[in-house]
Design a protein around this motif. Structure first.
Motif, mmCIF file in Angstrom:
data_model
loop_
_atom_site.group_PDB
_atom_site.id
_atom_site.type_symbol
_atom_site.label_atom_id
_atom_site.label_comp_id
_atom_site.label_asym_id
_atom_site.label_seq_id
_atom_site.Cartn_x
_atom_site.Cartn_y
_atom_site.Cartn_z
ATOM 1 N N LEU A 266 -167.678 130.870 69.555
ATOM 2 C CA LEU A 266 -166.642 130.999 70.576
ATOM 3 C C LEU A 266 -165.417 130.243 70.099
ATOM 4 O O LEU A 266 -165.466 129.022 69.890
ATOM 5 C CB LEU A 266 -167.130 130.417 71.904
ATOM 6 N N TYR A 267 -164.313 130.957 69.899
ATOM 7 C CA TYR A 267 -163.066 130.357 69.424
ATOM 8 C C TYR A 267 -162.107 130.182 70.607
ATOM 9 O O TYR A 267 -161.777 131.155 71.289
ATOM 10 C CB TYR A 267 -162.416 131.242 68.354
ATOM 11 N N LEU A 268 -161.697 128.945 70.844
ATOM 12 C CA LEU A 268 -160.757 128.641 71.921
ATOM 13 C C LEU A 268 -159.356 128.662 71.326
ATOM 14 O O LEU A 268 -158.937 127.715 70.656
ATOM 15 C CB LEU A 268 -161.067 127.274 72.535
ATOM 16 N N VAL A 269 -158.640 129.734 71.555
ATOM 17 C CA VAL A 269 -157.370 129.975 70.872
ATOM 18 C C VAL A 269 -156.184 129.621 71.776
ATOM 19 O O VAL A 269 -155.985 130.244 72.821
ATOM 20 C CB VAL A 269 -157.261 131.449 70.411
ATOM 21 N N ALA A 270 -155.408 128.626 71.368
ATOM 22 C CA ALA A 270 -154.199 128.268 72.114
ATOM 23 C C ALA A 270 -153.131 129.328 71.876
ATOM 24 O O ALA A 270 -152.935 129.788 70.747
ATOM 25 C CB ALA A 270 -153.688 126.902 71.672
ATOM 26 N N THR A 271 -152.448 129.709 72.953
ATOM 27 C CA THR A 271 -151.384 130.708 72.859
ATOM 28 C C THR A 271 -150.052 130.075 73.265
ATOM 29 O O THR A 271 -150.032 128.998 73.857
ATOM 30 C CB THR A 271 -151.699 131.919 73.756
ATOM 31 N N PRO A 272 -148.929 130.713 72.948
ATOM 32 C CA PRO A 272 -147.623 130.118 73.250
ATOM 33 C C PRO A 272 -147.440 129.815 74.739
ATOM 34 O O PRO A 272 -147.911 130.567 75.595
ATOM 35 C CB PRO A 272 -146.634 131.197 72.789
ATOM 36 N N ILE A 273 -146.741 128.715 75.027
ATOM 37 C CA ILE A 273 -146.437 128.363 76.415
ATOM 38 C C ILE A 273 -145.102 128.964 76.848
ATOM 39 O O ILE A 273 -144.696 128.812 77.993
ATOM 40 C CB ILE A 273 -146.435 126.835 76.627
ATOM 41 N N GLY A 274 -144.438 129.635 75.954
ATOM 42 C CA GLY A 274 -143.162 130.267 76.283
ATOM 43 C C GLY A 274 -142.580 130.980 75.077
ATOM 44 O O GLY A 274 -142.382 132.183 75.074
ATOM 45 N N ASN A 275 -142.346 130.226 74.025
ATOM 46 C CA ASN A 275 -141.745 130.759 72.807
ATOM 47 C C ASN A 275 -142.828 131.367 71.920
ATOM 48 O O ASN A 275 -143.751 130.671 71.485
ATOM 49 C CB ASN A 275 -141.012 129.635 72.065
ATOM 50 N N LEU B 217 -140.516 124.843 79.338
ATOM 51 C CA LEU B 217 -140.759 124.289 78.009
ATOM 52 C C LEU B 217 -140.867 125.373 76.944
ATOM 53 O O LEU B 217 -141.559 126.373 77.123
ATOM 54 C CB LEU B 217 -142.033 123.437 78.018
ATOM 55 N N SER B 218 -140.171 125.164 75.861
ATOM 56 C CA SER B 218 -140.107 126.024 74.668
ATOM 57 C C SER B 218 -139.332 127.311 74.904
ATOM 58 O O SER B 218 -139.219 128.146 74.011
ATOM 59 C CB SER B 218 -141.509 126.342 74.115
ATOM 60 N N LYS B 219 -138.778 127.483 76.118
ATOM 61 C CA LYS B 219 -138.011 128.698 76.415
ATOM 62 C C LYS B 219 -136.507 128.419 76.309
ATOM 63 O O LYS B 219 -136.071 127.292 76.087
ATOM 64 C CB LYS B 219 -138.356 129.199 77.822
ATOM 65 N N LYS B 220 -135.736 129.456 76.514
ATOM 66 C CA LYS B 220 -134.275 129.377 76.353
ATOM 67 C C LYS B 220 -133.653 128.329 77.274
ATOM 68 O O LYS B 220 -132.717 127.618 76.883
ATOM 69 C CB LYS B 220 -133.660 130.753 76.629
ATOM 70 N N PHE B 221 -134.146 128.231 78.503
ATOM 71 C CA PHE B 221 -133.541 127.323 79.481
ATOM 72 C C PHE B 221 -134.357 126.043 79.677
ATOM 73 O O PHE B 221 -134.374 125.475 80.765
ATOM 74 C CB PHE B 221 -133.347 128.054 80.815
ATOM 75 N N GLU B 222 -135.033 125.595 78.619
ATOM 76 C CA GLU B 222 -135.785 124.335 78.695
ATOM 77 C C GLU B 222 -134.880 123.209 79.192
ATOM 78 O O GLU B 222 -133.728 123.088 78.788
ATOM 79 C CB GLU B 222 -136.328 123.971 77.318
ATOM 80 N N GLU B 223 -135.440 122.383 80.092
ATOM 81 C CA GLU B 223 -134.625 121.311 80.677
ATOM 82 C C GLU B 223 -135.505 120.117 81.043
ATOM 83 O O GLU B 223 -136.628 120.281 81.522
ATOM 84 C CB GLU B 223 -133.912 121.827 81.929
ATOM 85 N N PHE B 224 -134.969 118.922 80.803
ATOM 86 C CA PHE B 224 -135.608 117.683 81.235
ATOM 87 C C PHE B 224 -134.679 116.996 82.231
ATOM 88 O O PHE B 224 -133.508 116.763 81.935
ATOM 89 C CB PHE B 224 -135.860 116.747 80.045
ATOM 90 N N LEU B 225 -135.199 116.713 83.416
ATOM 91 C CA LEU B 225 -134.450 115.988 84.441
ATOM 92 C C LEU B 225 -135.127 114.642 84.643
ATOM 93 O O LEU B 225 -136.349 114.580 84.841
ATOM 94 C CB LEU B 225 -134.434 116.771 85.754
ATOM 95 N N ARG B 226 -134.330 113.578 84.604
ATOM 96 C CA ARG B 226 -134.896 112.226 84.668
ATOM 97 C C ARG B 226 -134.254 111.430 85.794
ATOM 98 O O ARG B 226 -133.041 111.528 86.015
ATOM 99 C CB ARG B 226 -134.696 111.509 83.336
ATOM 100 N N GLY B 227 -135.054 110.630 86.509
ATOM 101 C CA GLY B 227 -134.512 109.793 87.573
ATOM 102 C C GLY B 227 -135.583 109.372 88.558
ATOM 103 O O GLY B 227 -136.764 109.707 88.406
ATOM 104 N N LYS B 228 -135.171 108.657 89.601
ATOM 105 C CA LYS B 228 -136.095 108.281 90.668
ATOM 106 C C LYS B 228 -136.394 109.530 91.515
ATOM 107 O O LYS B 228 -135.593 110.479 91.562
ATOM 108 C CB LYS B 228 -135.478 107.179 91.541
ATOM 109 N N PRO B 229 -137.530 109.529 92.208
ATOM 110 C CA PRO B 229 -137.902 110.717 92.994
ATOM 111 C C PRO B 229 -136.825 111.188 93.963
ATOM 112 O O PRO B 229 -136.588 112.394 94.095
ATOM 113 C CB PRO B 229 -139.162 110.253 93.737
ATOM 114 N N ALA B 230 -136.151 110.258 94.649
ATOM 115 C CA ALA B 230 -135.133 110.653 95.633
ATOM 116 C C ALA B 230 -133.973 111.397 94.975
ATOM 117 O O ALA B 230 -133.463 112.389 95.509
ATOM 118 C CB ALA B 230 -134.619 109.428 96.384
#
Length: 232
Positions: free
Chosen positions: A13-22, A196-209
């Protein structure tokens, strides 16, 4: 080049990872396994069929998802016993990580059969490494329960867990989650990683509020990896 590589082993049984977007994130090894296996067990046969077609691969597809795991696991084990080489894939990422796969892996191991991971793209690793949060220790939570009381209890229980906390969340519940984080982790730094890994990948950082304010003003699309910094 393939002549120099060992052939796939029967009854494995082969567990094959596939792309998450790209699509470029698929590995050469994954493509070889998909080409050489006897059957592909897929979470969504239509989705995986498109992936195979994109790379010019034609294989029989067997549906394997949350609600038929028990029945399909028995069938997969029987096929493996007959010596078939089976590739297990999910819609994105590695099988068994917040996706179907865990049950059939346990069944295969219990039956004395060979299980082999074919690693590749993984959303939680991609998000953590680019988050700017400490990577020496982390706790992967996956998806929270849907019911409000269970969600709150789960978040409260994570307060004492050391290291960064990593959750998955859908775009339909991201505002709800941020509201919960405002109450449970108001002073912790949070990172939202989306597309993630797509054209509009984005990281937003800050406090929850602050992040909740952004989410109420913008319609944030795509699947999310939510990272919560350690206390202090």
């Amino acid at each position: 080049m393939n002549d120099q590589l060992p052939p796939l082993m029967p009854g494995t049984l082969y567990l094959v990872a596939t792309p998450i977007g790209n699509l470029e994130d698929i590995t050469l090894r994954a493509l070889r396994v998909l080409r050489e296996c006897d059957v592909v067990a897929a979470e969504d046969t239509r989705h995986s069929g498109q992936l195979l077609k994109h790379f010019g691969i034609s294989k029989p597809l067997l549906s394997y998802f949350q609600f038929n795991e028990a029945k399909r696991s028995e069938e997969i084990i029987e096929r493996l016993r007959r010596g078939e080489k089976i590739a297990l894939v999910t819609d994105a990422g590695s099988p068994g990580i917040s996706d179907p796969g865990e049950r059939v892996v346990r069944a295969a191991i219990a039956a004395g059969l060979r299980v082999e991971a074919v690693p590749g793209a993984c959303a939680l690793v991609a998000a953590l490494t680019a988050s700017g949060l400490p990577t020496d220790q982390f706790h992967f939570v996956g998806f929270l329960p849907h019911k409000s009381g269970q969600r709150r209890n789960k978040l409260e229980s994570l307060k004492a867990v050391p290291g960064a906390l990593i959750l998955y969340e859908s775009p339909f519940r991201i505002e709800r989650l941020l509201g919960e984080l405002v109450e449970v982790f108001p002073e912790r730094e949070v990172v939202l990683a989306r597309e993630l890994s797509k054209k509009f990948e984005e990281f937003l950082r800050g406090k929850p509020a602050a992040l909740l304010e952004i989410a109420t003003k913008r319609k944030l699309k795509g699947e999310f990896v939510v990272l919560i910094a350690p206390e202090g």
